[in-house]
Each structure stands twice: as C-alpha cells, then as structure tokens.
Scaffold this motif. Structure first.
Motif, PDB file in Angstrom:
ATOM      1  N   THR A 143       5.420  12.082   2.995  1.00 53.59           N
ATOM      2  CA  THR A 143       5.032  13.280   2.241  1.00 53.59           C
ATOM      3  C   THR A 143       3.526  13.483   2.242  1.00 53.59           C
ATOM      4  N   ASN A 144       2.936  13.384   3.426  1.00 47.36           N
ATOM      5  CA  ASN A 144       1.553  13.775   3.686  1.00 47.36           C
ATOM      6  C   ASN A 144       1.552  14.723   4.887  1.00 47.36           C
ATOM      7  N   PRO A 145       0.625  15.664   4.978  1.00 43.73           N
ATOM      8  CA  PRO A 145       0.574  16.579   6.129  1.00 43.73           C
ATOM      9  C   PRO A 145      -0.138  15.954   7.321  1.00 43.73           C
ATOM     10  N   TRP A 146       0.391  14.844   7.834  1.00 41.66           N
ATOM     11  CA  TRP A 146      -0.267  14.119   8.920  1.00 41.66           C
ATOM     12  C   TRP A 146      -0.518  15.024  10.119  1.00 41.66           C
ATOM     13  N   GLY A 147      -1.756  14.997  10.630  1.00 42.38           N
ATOM     14  CA  GLY A 147      -2.122  15.852  11.757  1.00 42.38           C
ATOM     15  C   GLY A 147      -1.517  15.401  13.074  1.00 42.38           C
ATOM     16  N   CYS A 148      -1.211  14.101  13.209  1.00 40.77           N
ATOM     17  CA  CYS A 148      -0.669  13.545  14.459  1.00 40.77           C
ATOM     18  C   CYS A 148      -1.507  13.962  15.661  1.00 40.77           C
ATOM     19  N   ASP A 149      -2.826  13.844  15.511  1.00 47.53           N
ATOM     20  CA  ASP A 149      -3.730  14.147  16.612  1.00 47.53           C
ATOM     21  C   ASP A 149      -4.409  12.866  17.075  1.00 47.53           C
ATOM     22  N   CYS A 150      -5.436  12.986  17.899  1.00 51.43           N
ATOM     23  CA  CYS A 150      -6.043  11.814  18.526  1.00 51.43           C
ATOM     24  C   CYS A 150      -6.707  10.868  17.529  1.00 51.43           C
ATOM     25  N   ARG A 151      -7.018  11.341  16.337  1.00 51.95           N
ATOM     26  CA  ARG A 151      -7.573  10.435  15.326  1.00 51.95           C
ATOM     27  C   ARG A 151      -6.550   9.377  14.909  1.00 51.95           C
ATOM     28  N   PRO A 185       3.338  19.373   7.910  1.00 53.59           N
ATOM     29  CA  PRO A 185       4.384  19.237   6.889  1.00 53.59           C
ATOM     30  C   PRO A 185       5.776  19.708   7.316  1.00 53.59           C
ATOM     31  N   HIS A 186       5.896  20.312   8.522  1.00 57.41           N
ATOM     32  CA  HIS A 186       7.194  20.888   8.919  1.00 57.41           C
ATOM     33  C   HIS A 186       7.695  20.268  10.218  1.00 57.41           C
ATOM     34  N   ALA A 187       7.638  18.955  10.300  1.00 57.39           N
ATOM     35  CA  ALA A 187       8.008  18.260  11.538  1.00 57.39           C
ATOM     36  C   ALA A 187       9.414  17.694  11.446  1.00 57.39           C
ATOM     37  N   TYR A 188       9.881  17.171  12.576  1.00 55.27           N
ATOM     38  CA  TYR A 188      11.181  16.505  12.599  1.00 55.27           C
ATOM     39  C   TYR A 188      11.051  15.110  11.995  1.00 55.27           C
ATOM     40  N   PRO A 189      12.099  14.614  11.379  1.00 55.96           N
ATOM     41  CA  PRO A 189      12.042  13.264  10.794  1.00 55.96           C
ATOM     42  C   PRO A 189      11.693  12.208  11.846  1.00 55.96           C
ATOM     43  N   LEU A 226       0.852  -1.189   0.000  1.00 53.56           N
ATOM     44  CA  LEU A 226       0.000   0.000   0.000  1.00 53.56           C
ATOM     45  C   LEU A 226       0.888   1.239   0.000  1.00 53.56           C
ATOM     46  N   ASP A 227       0.799   2.021  -1.072  1.00 54.70           N
ATOM     47  CA  ASP A 227       1.601   3.242  -1.194  1.00 54.70           C
ATOM     48  C   ASP A 227       0.666   4.447  -1.168  1.00 54.70           C
ATOM     49  N   LEU A 228       0.720   5.206  -0.066  1.00 55.07           N
ATOM     50  CA  LEU A 228      -0.106   6.403   0.116  1.00 55.07           C
ATOM     51  C   LEU A 228       0.737   7.665   0.139  1.00 55.07           C
ATOM     52  N   SER A 229       1.938   7.615  -0.341  1.00 59.79           N
ATOM     53  CA  SER A 229       2.856   8.744  -0.247  1.00 59.79           C
ATOM     54  C   SER A 229       2.467   9.871  -1.204  1.00 59.79           C
ATOM     55  N   GLY A 230       2.800  11.103  -0.790  1.00 58.45           N
ATOM     56  CA  GLY A 230       2.633  12.254  -1.668  1.00 58.45           C
ATOM     57  C   GLY A 230       1.211  12.729  -1.858  1.00 58.45           C
ATOM     58  N   ASN A 231       0.325  12.491  -0.877  1.00 57.72           N
ATOM     59  CA  ASN A 231      -1.044  12.988  -0.949  1.00 57.72           C
ATOM     60  C   ASN A 231      -1.232  14.132   0.048  1.00 57.72           C
ATOM     61  N   GLN A 232      -2.491  14.484   0.327  1.00 58.89           N
ATOM     62  CA  GLN A 232      -2.810  15.537   1.303  1.00 58.89           C
ATOM     63  C   GLN A 232      -3.550  14.952   2.506  1.00 58.89           C
ATOM     64  N   LEU A 233      -3.215  13.726   2.868  1.00 64.16           N
ATOM     65  CA  LEU A 233      -3.902  13.043   3.963  1.00 64.16           C
ATOM     66  C   LEU A 233      -3.432  13.570   5.319  1.00 64.16           C
ATOM     67  N   THR A 234      -4.386  13.772   6.231  1.00 63.55           N
ATOM     68  CA  THR A 234      -4.041  14.218   7.587  1.00 63.55           C
ATOM     69  C   THR A 234      -4.232  13.107   8.619  1.00 63.55           C
TER      70      THR A 234
END
Length: 251
Positions: A142-150, A173-177, A115-123
């Motif tokens: 390369t998605n803007p993951w929200g990293c929230d409770c969801r 999109p501007h997080a640490y690796p 499953l390749d989901l890279s390079g989308n706008q998924l949060t």
C-alpha cells in the motif's frame, strides 16, 4: 495531551514502557525523553507530529520497539533515529504524507529485525536497506511504488529474501498484484555517462562562453550545476518523480 512540559519524565529513570499514542501532540521537545535511559518500548503514533525533533531519541539507546504510525511526517531524516543501535522493531506505517526515507536512515539501525513501511506515500526505497542484515520481517504494501531505476537493485535483493517478505510486492497504485519484481528485472537501466563536453579553452574576461555537455543514460539523468560562485541549479527531466536532489533550487 496537547503538549508535554519540559522535564516531565526526568524523575522516571526506571521507566521502560511509554505509550503516548492518540494524543493531539503537534511536537515534542527535543530533550523530553533524555531522562529515560532504560526506555525500551515507545509509541508516539496517532499524533499530529510533522517532524522528529533533532536529537529527540539520542539518549534512548536501549529502545527496541518504536511506533511512528499515523503521523504527519513527510520525510524521515537521516538523523531522526540516530543512536538507536538496539532498535529491533520499527513500525513506520499509515503515514499518509510520508514520501521519503533519506539515504542514511537504515545504516543507523543495524539490529533491526522487523520493519513495517506499509500504507505510506513512498515511491522508492534507499539502497541502504541492504545493510539491514538482521531483518526478519519486511512489510511495504500500500505504497505508490514507482518501480523505476531507483528501485532496480531491490529485485535481486528481495529474490534472495522472499522468506522475510510479509506483504505483496506490487508497483502502485494501480498495478497487478506482485508485479514489482518482474517489472524491476526488465527495466534495462544504464548508468549516466558523458558523451561530449567542451574542451578546455581560454576566454576573454567578461565575454560570453558556451560550455556544452552531452550525456546519456536510462532513465535520462538529472543535472545539478554548481556555479563558480557556489550557486546551485538543478534540472530533473521527470519532475513528477522526485530525485535525490529535489531539495536543490530548480533551474
């Protein structure tokens, strides 16, 4: 190709491999592939398709590899891939408008291995990803993951399956690796709970009634109100983060 005529493939009932990549197709007729019962490899990427036609792939149950990349889709719907019970490789990457994968997409794909989901706008990812027990490769970079409770569930699930992770796990999109798992493990999420609600009471018809409901939770819960006449109103405390009821009218 700007369009594909109805019935074009109907005489090709032995066809197994079909590549329609890089055409200016805007849509596909919902029965265009129904005459291809042996199709096992399909690429419809690099087109201008914004929506998977209802029932497009329901007769192609032998498809094992599917490319849906660099398209204009915004939502992958619960029925878009229904019937692909033999699908093993799904490349859903580099769709610059794709923001949501609906909850029951993955339960339809029990045999999925790649499953390749890279390079989308998924949060966020739906928790039903857990049902892909045969998954061997997962790419989500390369998605803007929200990293929230969801996404809190993902930390525990991913830690047990690090061998299948083929990309960095980073918030965006501007997080640490590779900061995703530490972030998710320290969210302190709590389920919504009712603190107070108005007791049952009698009111005179056509007079005002005040119905109170106090609640708590982390993050602050969103609220959906269904009125006695079946109107639906929805309130999201964080409108910048779409919740699962974002299609309901806003209150």
């Amino acid at each position: 190709l700007t369009s594909i005529t109805k019935g074009l493939f109907d005489s090709l009932d032995e066809l197994r491999y079909l590549n329609l990549r890089s055409n200016p197709l805007l849509s596909l007729y919902n029965e265009v592939f129904h005459g291809l019962p042996l199709l096992s490899w399909l690429n419809i990427g690099d087109n201008y398709i914004s929506k998977i036609s209802k029932g497009l792939l329901k007769k192609n149950i032998l498809i094992e590899t599917l490319y849906l990349e660099r398209m204009k889709i915004e939502v992958l719907g619960e029925n878009d891939l229904k019937g692909l019970k033999n699908l093993k490789k799904l490349y859903l990457r580099n769709n610059e408008l794709l923001k949501e994968i609906e909850t029951y997409v993955f339960p339809n794909l029990k045999m999925l291995e790649t499953l390749d989901l890279s390079g989308n706008q998924l949060t966020y990812l739906p928790k039903t990803l857990e049902e892909l027990e045969n998954l061997e490769e997962l790419m989500i970079d390369t998605n803007p993951w929200g990293c929230d409770c969801r996404m809190a569930w993902f930390a525990h699930w991913a830690e047990k399956r690090m061998q299948i992770m083929k990309s960095e796990l980073s918030c965006g999109p501007h997080a640490y690796p590779n900061d995703m798992l530490p972030t998710l493990k320290h969210l302190n999420c709590t389920a919504p709970r009712i603190i107070y609600s108005t007791p049952l009471s009698y009111y005179v018809l056509k007079t005002n009634a005040l119905l109170e409901c106090k609640y708590a939770g982390n993050p602050l819960p969103s609220i959906t109100w269904v009125t006695p006449v079946r109107q639906i109103f929805h309130w999201n405390p964080e409108p910048n983060i779409p919740d699962v009821f974002h299609k309901h009218p806003a209150a």
